[in-house]
Scaffold this motif. Structure first.
Motif, mmCIF file in Angstrom:
data_model
loop_
_atom_site.group_PDB
_atom_site.id
_atom_site.type_symbol
_atom_site.label_atom_id
_atom_site.label_comp_id
_atom_site.label_asym_id
_atom_site.label_seq_id
_atom_site.Cartn_x
_atom_site.Cartn_y
_atom_site.Cartn_z
ATOM 1 N N LYS A 125 0.819 -1.221 0.000
ATOM 2 C CA LYS A 125 0.000 0.000 0.000
ATOM 3 C C LYS A 125 0.849 1.266 0.000
ATOM 4 N N GLY A 126 2.113 1.122 0.313
ATOM 5 C CA GLY A 126 2.997 2.281 0.291
ATOM 6 C C GLY A 126 2.881 3.135 1.544
ATOM 7 N N LEU A 127 3.152 4.437 1.403
ATOM 8 C CA LEU A 127 3.192 5.370 2.533
ATOM 9 C C LEU A 127 1.793 5.849 2.893
ATOM 10 N N ILE A 128 1.482 5.815 4.184
ATOM 11 C CA ILE A 128 0.240 6.383 4.708
ATOM 12 C C ILE A 128 0.645 7.584 5.547
ATOM 13 N N ASP A 129 0.233 8.773 5.125
ATOM 14 C CA ASP A 129 0.754 10.016 5.706
ATOM 15 C C ASP A 129 -0.374 11.026 5.863
ATOM 16 N N PRO A 130 -1.280 10.835 6.805
ATOM 17 C CA PRO A 130 -2.468 11.691 6.893
ATOM 18 C C PRO A 130 -2.183 13.105 7.379
ATOM 19 N N TYR A 131 -1.016 13.358 7.970
ATOM 20 C CA TYR A 131 -0.753 14.682 8.549
ATOM 21 C C TYR A 131 0.377 15.444 7.845
ATOM 22 N N GLY A 132 0.801 14.952 6.711
ATOM 23 C CA GLY A 132 1.821 15.678 5.960
ATOM 24 C C GLY A 132 3.214 15.575 6.535
ATOM 25 N N GLY A 133 3.525 14.448 7.156
ATOM 26 C CA GLY A 133 4.846 14.284 7.759
ATOM 27 C C GLY A 133 5.967 14.275 6.737
ATOM 28 N N LYS A 134 5.718 13.695 5.575
ATOM 29 C CA LYS A 134 6.757 13.642 4.535
ATOM 30 C C LYS A 134 7.134 15.051 4.085
ATOM 31 N N ALA A 135 6.145 15.880 3.860
ATOM 32 C CA ALA A 135 6.418 17.263 3.446
ATOM 33 C C ALA A 135 7.119 18.036 4.555
ATOM 34 N N ASP A 136 6.684 17.836 5.796
ATOM 35 C CA ASP A 136 7.338 18.521 6.920
ATOM 36 C C ASP A 136 8.792 18.104 7.035
ATOM 37 N N LEU A 137 9.045 16.816 6.844
ATOM 38 C CA LEU A 137 10.419 16.323 6.927
ATOM 39 C C LEU A 137 11.266 16.953 5.811
ATOM 40 N N LYS A 138 10.718 17.003 4.618
ATOM 41 C CA LYS A 138 11.440 17.588 3.481
ATOM 42 C C LYS A 138 11.696 19.070 3.697
ATOM 43 N N ASN A 139 10.721 19.774 4.287
ATOM 44 C CA ASN A 139 10.829 21.221 4.475
ATOM 45 C C ASN A 139 11.487 21.606 5.793
ATOM 46 N N GLY A 140 11.878 20.595 6.592
ATOM 47 C CA GLY A 140 12.553 20.875 7.859
ATOM 48 C C GLY A 140 11.652 21.481 8.911
ATOM 49 N N VAL A 141 10.417 20.992 9.006
ATOM 50 C CA VAL A 141 9.432 21.558 9.933
ATOM 51 C C VAL A 141 9.065 20.530 10.999
ATOM 52 N N LEU A 142 9.054 20.969 12.253
ATOM 53 C CA LEU A 142 8.526 20.152 13.351
ATOM 54 C C LEU A 142 7.122 20.648 13.657
ATOM 55 N N ARG A 143 6.151 19.752 13.535
ATOM 56 C CA ARG A 143 4.746 20.142 13.716
ATOM 57 C C ARG A 143 4.036 19.067 14.527
ATOM 58 N N CYS A 144 3.276 19.500 15.499
ATOM 59 C CA CYS A 144 2.519 18.535 16.301
ATOM 60 C C CYS A 144 1.341 17.976 15.504
ATOM 61 N N VAL A 145 0.949 16.777 15.848
ATOM 62 C CA VAL A 145 -0.306 16.222 15.359
ATOM 63 C C VAL A 145 -1.415 16.812 16.230
ATOM 64 N N GLY A 146 -2.327 17.556 15.617
ATOM 65 C CA GLY A 146 -3.381 18.174 16.413
ATOM 66 C C GLY A 146 -2.906 19.453 17.092
ATOM 67 N N VAL A 147 -3.517 19.765 18.219
ATOM 68 C CA VAL A 147 -3.235 21.011 18.943
ATOM 69 C C VAL A 147 -1.984 20.824 19.788
ATOM 70 N N PRO A 148 -0.936 21.635 19.566
ATOM 71 C CA PRO A 148 0.324 21.417 20.287
ATOM 72 C C PRO A 148 0.180 21.440 21.803
ATOM 73 N N GLN A 149 -0.572 22.416 22.331
ATOM 74 C CA GLN A 149 -0.714 22.487 23.791
ATOM 75 C C GLN A 149 -1.322 21.202 24.359
ATOM 76 N N LYS A 150 -2.268 20.652 23.637
ATOM 77 C CA LYS A 150 -2.898 19.401 24.083
ATOM 78 C C LYS A 150 -1.903 18.255 24.044
ATOM 79 N N ARG A 151 -1.109 18.171 22.967
ATOM 80 C CA ARG A 151 -0.120 17.088 22.847
ATOM 81 C C ARG A 151 0.882 17.140 24.001
#
Length: 373
Positions: A125-151
């Motif tokens: 099935k290949g890559l499953i990436d519902p939150y855009g992790g591949k793009a964030d990794l390529k662009n050098g971005v750290l981003r929480c899944v959902g609301v950061p304060q909650k995480r």
């Protein structure tokens, strides 16, 4: 990007029994970076009790079965396999009050900390990436899944993990994630000293670990008030040296920084070397005699301050940098009639005299020197 054959075969083995299975988390992130993962974590729709009968008894370890995790020894690989799950309410900023097994991969990925860790990979099935992790990794971005304060409120250790990922993967936090790193930092007080120390060490060992400390120093100071960001250093210091650079006035007590005693002793020695050099209270020969040539080099090589570099240059100019090179032994001094502390004092005086050009490093010259002094 593809999974190793043995991991793909393990996934196929589980799916032949009628369950879903994917590689997930850090191993997927590393494969996207072109880095060979050190281990592989899998997630599955199978419950732990459904996984156990699929493998020979001596190859399955119920390592975290209460949370849905078993470890399978598969073709000389150790793989953790965890049932899809969602976490209940967090009451202590670290552990969920309950864990609920869920039927879908999407529900499992939704509970994860950062987008770069919320990806799954399947041989077909290949890559499953519902939150855009591949793009964030390529662009050098750290981003929480959902609301950061909650995480971060759920699990405060994620704050230090996020900083570590920035240091190790050259990521920059997205604005909301960065704000939450700082706004939720006091929650780190609820995290165990062992967990915080482990994340600190992983950060210091990362390529940009020390460089990133100055930016996130207020966060680390929640647990380590005496920490400082090194102002003058180069290269990648050893872990012991990095600790010494961050705690120039001495390490926190063992209860606050519960690391192996051997590592702490080394770091304390490096702290002492730094302090002596910067106070101008010891020359290269004195430091080498007390701590050993290699330890002094380890302490001073990463330091770019004039005092450190001057002392390091002087070390390379020593006639006898290693105590083992001194042509005089404690046994010979004992034969000359010296006892107890006199032997140590004589060896130190002889070592310093050789390196100051006052006596030749020969057995006869050193015996004569010790008899006169």
């Amino acid at each position: 990007m593809g999974l190793p054959e043995d991991v793909a075969d393990l996934i196929a083995e589980i799916e032949r029994a009628g369950f879903l299975c994917y590689a997930v988390g850090g191993c997927v992130r590393d494969l996207l970076r072109g880095v060979e993962p050190t281990d592989f974590d899998l997630c599955t729709s199978a419950l732990p009790q459904q996984l156990l009968p699929l493998f020979p008894e001596n190859t399955v370890i119920p390592s975290g079965i209460a949370h849905g995790t078993v470890t399978v020894l598969w073709r000389q690989k150790s793989c953790e396999i965890t049932t899809f799950r969602s976490d209940g309410t967090y009451l202590d900023s670290r552990h969920p009050q309950s864990v609920t097994f869920v039927p879908t991969l999407g529900q499992d990925l939704a509970r994860r900390d950062f987008t770069v860790n919320a990806m799954a990979l399947h041989p077909e099935k290949g890559l499953i990436d519902p939150y855009g992790g591949k793009a964030d990794l390529k662009n050098g971005v750290l981003r929480c899944v959902g609301v950061p304060q909650k995480r971060f409120a759920e699990d405060a250790l994620r704050i230090l993990r996020g900083i570590r990922f920035c240091a190790a993967l050259s990521l920059v936090p997205q604005a909301q994630t960065r704000d939450a790193l700082f706004s939720e930092k006091e929650r780190l007080g609820a995290v165990s000293a062992e967990r915080c120390a482990a994340e600190l060490c992983k950060t210091l060992c990362a390529p940009a670990g020390i460089a990133i400390l100055s930016e996130y120093l207020p966060i680390f100071r929640v647990r380590y008030p005496q920490m400082e960001a090194p102002a003058a250093w180069k290269g990648q210091p050893s872990l012991a040296c990095a600790l010494a650079l961050c705690f120039p006035h001495g390490l926190p007590p063992h209860a606050a920084l519960p690391l192996p005693k051997r590592l702490l002793r080394k770091a304390e020695a490096l702290c002492a070397i730094h302090a002596a050099v910067f106070r101008g209270e010891a020359d290269a020969a004195q430091l080498c005699y007390r701590f050993g040539e290699e330890t002094v080099k380890e302490a001073l090589a990463p330091c770019t301050s004039p005092a450190a570099q001057t002392t390091l240059h002087a070390l390379f100019s020593l006639l006898c940098p290693s105590r083992a090179q001194l042509a005089l032994s404690a046994r010979e001094l004992l034969a000359m009639g010296l006892r107890g502390a006199e032997i140590g004092q004589a060896l130190q005086a002889a070592y310093l005299a050789v390196n100051r050009g006052l006596v030749k490093n020969t057995p006869s010259s050193l015996r004569d020197f010790c008899q006169k002094h």
